[in-house]
Enzyme design. Structure first.
Site, mmCIF file in Angstrom:
data_model
loop_
_atom_site.group_PDB
_atom_site.id
_atom_site.type_symbol
_atom_site.label_atom_id
_atom_site.label_comp_id
_atom_site.label_asym_id
_atom_site.label_seq_id
_atom_site.Cartn_x
_atom_site.Cartn_y
_atom_site.Cartn_z
ATOM 1 N N PHE A 170 0.676 -0.944 0.174
ATOM 2 C CA PHE A 170 -0.111 0.005 -0.029
ATOM 3 C C PHE A 170 0.954 1.331 -0.066
ATOM 4 C CE2 PHE A 170 -3.078 3.068 1.794
ATOM 5 C CZ PHE A 170 -4.019 2.921 0.965
ATOM 6 N N ASP A 221 1.781 -5.925 7.376
ATOM 7 C CA ASP A 221 0.673 -4.954 7.146
ATOM 8 C C ASP A 221 -0.421 -5.887 6.965
ATOM 9 O OD1 ASP A 221 -1.480 -3.421 6.762
ATOM 10 O OD2 ASP A 221 -0.391 -1.965 5.620
ATOM 11 N N ARG A 248 -12.597 -3.898 -7.472
ATOM 12 C CA ARG A 248 -12.404 -5.120 -6.648
ATOM 13 C C ARG A 248 -13.802 -5.190 -6.011
ATOM 14 N NH1 ARG A 248 -8.294 -2.509 -1.907
ATOM 15 N NH2 ARG A 248 -9.937 -1.141 -1.891
ATOM 16 N N TYR A 264 -11.133 -0.847 10.455
ATOM 17 C CA TYR A 264 -12.298 -0.565 9.585
ATOM 18 C C TYR A 264 -12.885 -1.221 8.359
ATOM 19 C CZ TYR A 264 -8.531 2.518 7.290
ATOM 20 O OH TYR A 264 -7.379 2.706 6.655
ATOM 21 N N LYS A 265 -11.782 -2.411 8.023
ATOM 22 C CA LYS A 265 -12.264 -3.120 6.992
ATOM 23 C C LYS A 265 -12.957 -4.321 7.483
ATOM 24 C CE LYS A 265 -7.978 -1.647 4.327
ATOM 25 N NZ LYS A 265 -8.595 -0.780 3.663
HETATM 26 C C1 LIG Z 1 -2.987 -2.284 3.344
HETATM 27 C C2 LIG Z 1 -2.972 -1.043 3.835
HETATM 28 N N1 LIG Z 1 -2.236 -0.510 4.726
HETATM 29 C C3 LIG Z 1 -2.463 0.814 5.187
HETATM 30 C C4 LIG Z 1 -3.442 1.651 4.812
HETATM 31 C C5 LIG Z 1 -3.528 3.159 5.480
HETATM 32 O O1 LIG Z 1 -4.273 2.919 6.758
HETATM 33 P P1 LIG Z 1 -4.596 4.367 7.555
HETATM 34 O O2 LIG Z 1 -5.256 5.381 6.550
HETATM 35 O O3 LIG Z 1 -5.432 3.945 8.534
HETATM 36 O O4 LIG Z 1 -3.341 4.736 7.924
HETATM 37 C C6 LIG Z 1 -4.454 1.206 4.274
HETATM 38 C C7 LIG Z 1 -5.793 2.056 3.711
HETATM 39 O O5 LIG Z 1 -6.671 1.373 3.336
HETATM 40 C C8 LIG Z 1 -4.128 -0.224 3.640
HETATM 41 O O6 LIG Z 1 -5.376 -0.784 2.787
#
Ligand SMILES: Cc1ncc(COP(=O)(O)O)c(C=O)c1O
Length: 422
Positions: free
Chosen positions: A128, A207, A382, A232-233
């Site tokens: 990400f 992650d 997706r 939140y997912k």
């Molecule tokens: C795999 C992954 N890592 C990190 C993040 C970022 O998370 P945050 O905005 O809570 O820092 C996301 C956000 O969707 C994500 O999908």
């Protein structure tokens, strides 16, 4: 031959589903809407409404500051301990605080400090982007010659296992990867990569944002050092819900928090002038936690615990196979292709399908067809499967509506430009 698009076929699968009743635990105000974006924002659990009402009216409204000693102070750890079994961690190894990005900053910076003299951070181009930005920020801040090797995926779908193995060497301080990657849903073999990191003397940081609540994660079994993830997912904690972080028990005392604050202090109400790290994982906290947002995280986790990760995963795999069979039979002739791994052992809980007109097809689905997936450039739609509330009939109808959008060329009504949030 089975007619996969036959409503009776999908409805029979729903009738046999041992987890079907969990859908009632969520707010589904619009039964006609097919929600396939629980991999971005989980649905609202019914119980969350009542819990928030209680926190606002009774706890904040009436108990006021006394609330801190009546449960608020322990929420970060208490909810962390509930997440632990979902990801193969133990009590005292997970806390809930900050965002995923901030937690990644804390743990990555702590890991680099714990590996002085080593200059390399290994990651991949499926990660990400926020994770990469955080790593780049740390390297800039430390200004100690760290460089980030972004290993490219061979095809944009699968993780570059061989190239990663070559990249991890004696100069590597940290390997930082998304366990399940956000576009293709490829899921890494956590034990294999962690083993390679350890063999080279490096730490591994995972992650879990697209894995927690979606796939079977065994942090302990894999020997993982560090992990972060969002709530939140698949955990259904609500928009902007605080994230979690994991540090293996035996590492906790050896890592220092780069954003130390009074919540990581051993005795915050002594108001001493020197920071003394708290025992255990409290040392990775920073400031006052968002109590209302934390409270909203718990009901979704309780539902996952009640359903059981093994059963959830089995349903996710079954639904993923059903969706891929439908894509092959119905959508592939219309120009779609599957941009996720075929092998369910290496796939999370969403399926990406690519189409040259993916962006406009996605718009038509949302605006006119009552289907809510999301889109990730360059051409991925997706389709998120969240087995607590996705039905087999949702999947069937989504594919039917996708077919209609392309066959009737409905997507041609939409411009090709993309707005800020997709
Ligand atoms: C795999 C992954 N890592 C990190 C993040 C970022 O998370 P945050 O905005 O809570 O820092 C996301 C956000 O969707 C994500 O999908």
């Amino acid at each position: 031959m089975t007619d996969l698009l036959d409503p009776q076929y999908a409805q029979a699968l729903d009738a046999q589903d041992p987890l079907a009743h969990f859908r009632q635990e969520f707010v589904v105000d619009d039964p006609a809407l097919i929600y396939l974006d629980g991999n971005s924002l989980g649905r609202l659990p019914v119980r969350t409404r009542g819990i928030l009402q209680d926190y606002v009216d009774q706890q904040w409204g009436q108990r006021l500051i006394r609330g801190w000693n009546e449960g608020w102070l322990d929420l970060t750890q208490r909810i962390g301990d509930k997440i632990a079994p979902l990801v193969g961690a133990r009590t005292g190894e997970v806390v809930v605080a900050e965002s995923t990005s901030t937690n990644l900053f804390k743990l990555a910076a702590a890991a680099l400090k714990a590996r002085p003299g080593r200059r390399k951070i290994v990651t991949d181009d499926l990660n990400f982007p926020s994770d990469l930005y955080i790593l780049q920020g740390i390297a800039g801040l430390l200004d100690a010659g760290h460089h980030i090797q972004i290993v490219p995926s061979p095809d944009g779908v699968h993780g570059p296992m061989d190239a990663l193995a070559s990249a991890i060497d004696a100069d590597t301080a940290l390997v930082s990867l998304s366990h399940t990657v956000f576009k293709s849903a490829y899921t890494y073999d956590m034990a294999a990569i962690t083993g390679q990191a350890h063999a080279a003397g490096a730490l591994a940081l995972w992650d879990l944002s697209h894995s927690a609540g979606a796939v079977l994660v065994d942090l302990h079994g894999a020997g993982a050092d560090l992990a972060v993830g969002c709530t939140y997912k698949y955990l259904n904690g609500g928009p902007g819900a605080p994230a979690f972080l994991y540090v293996r028990r035996d590492l906790q005392e050896s890592l220092s928090n780069p954003i130390s604050g009074w919540f990581s202090q051993a005795a915050p109400f002594d108001f001493g002038l020197e920071h003394e790290p708290a025992a255990g994982l409290r040392r990775m906290l920073t400031g006052t936690p968002p109590v209302l947002s934390l409270a909203a995280v718990e009901p979704g986790i309780d539902l996952l615990l009640a359903a059981g990760m093994e059963r959830l995963r089995a349903k996710s795999v079954q639904q993923g196979e059903y969706l891929m069979a439908l894509v092959d039979a119905v959508l592939q002739p219309l120009g779609f292709r599957i941009n996720s791994p075929r092998n369910s052992a290496r796939r999370g809980s969403h399926i990406s399908i690519g189409h040259p007109e993916g962006w406009r097809i996605n718009r038509a689905l949302i605006e006119q067809m009552q289907v809510l997936p999301d889109f990730r450039a360059p051409d991925n739609i997706r389709l998120g499967i969240t087995p607590l509330y996705t039905t087999f009939d949702d999947i069937r109808q989504a594919v039917q509506r996708l077919r209609a959008v392309v066959e009737t060329r409905l997507f041609e009504q939409y411009p090709a430009e993309r707005p800020a949030v997709t």
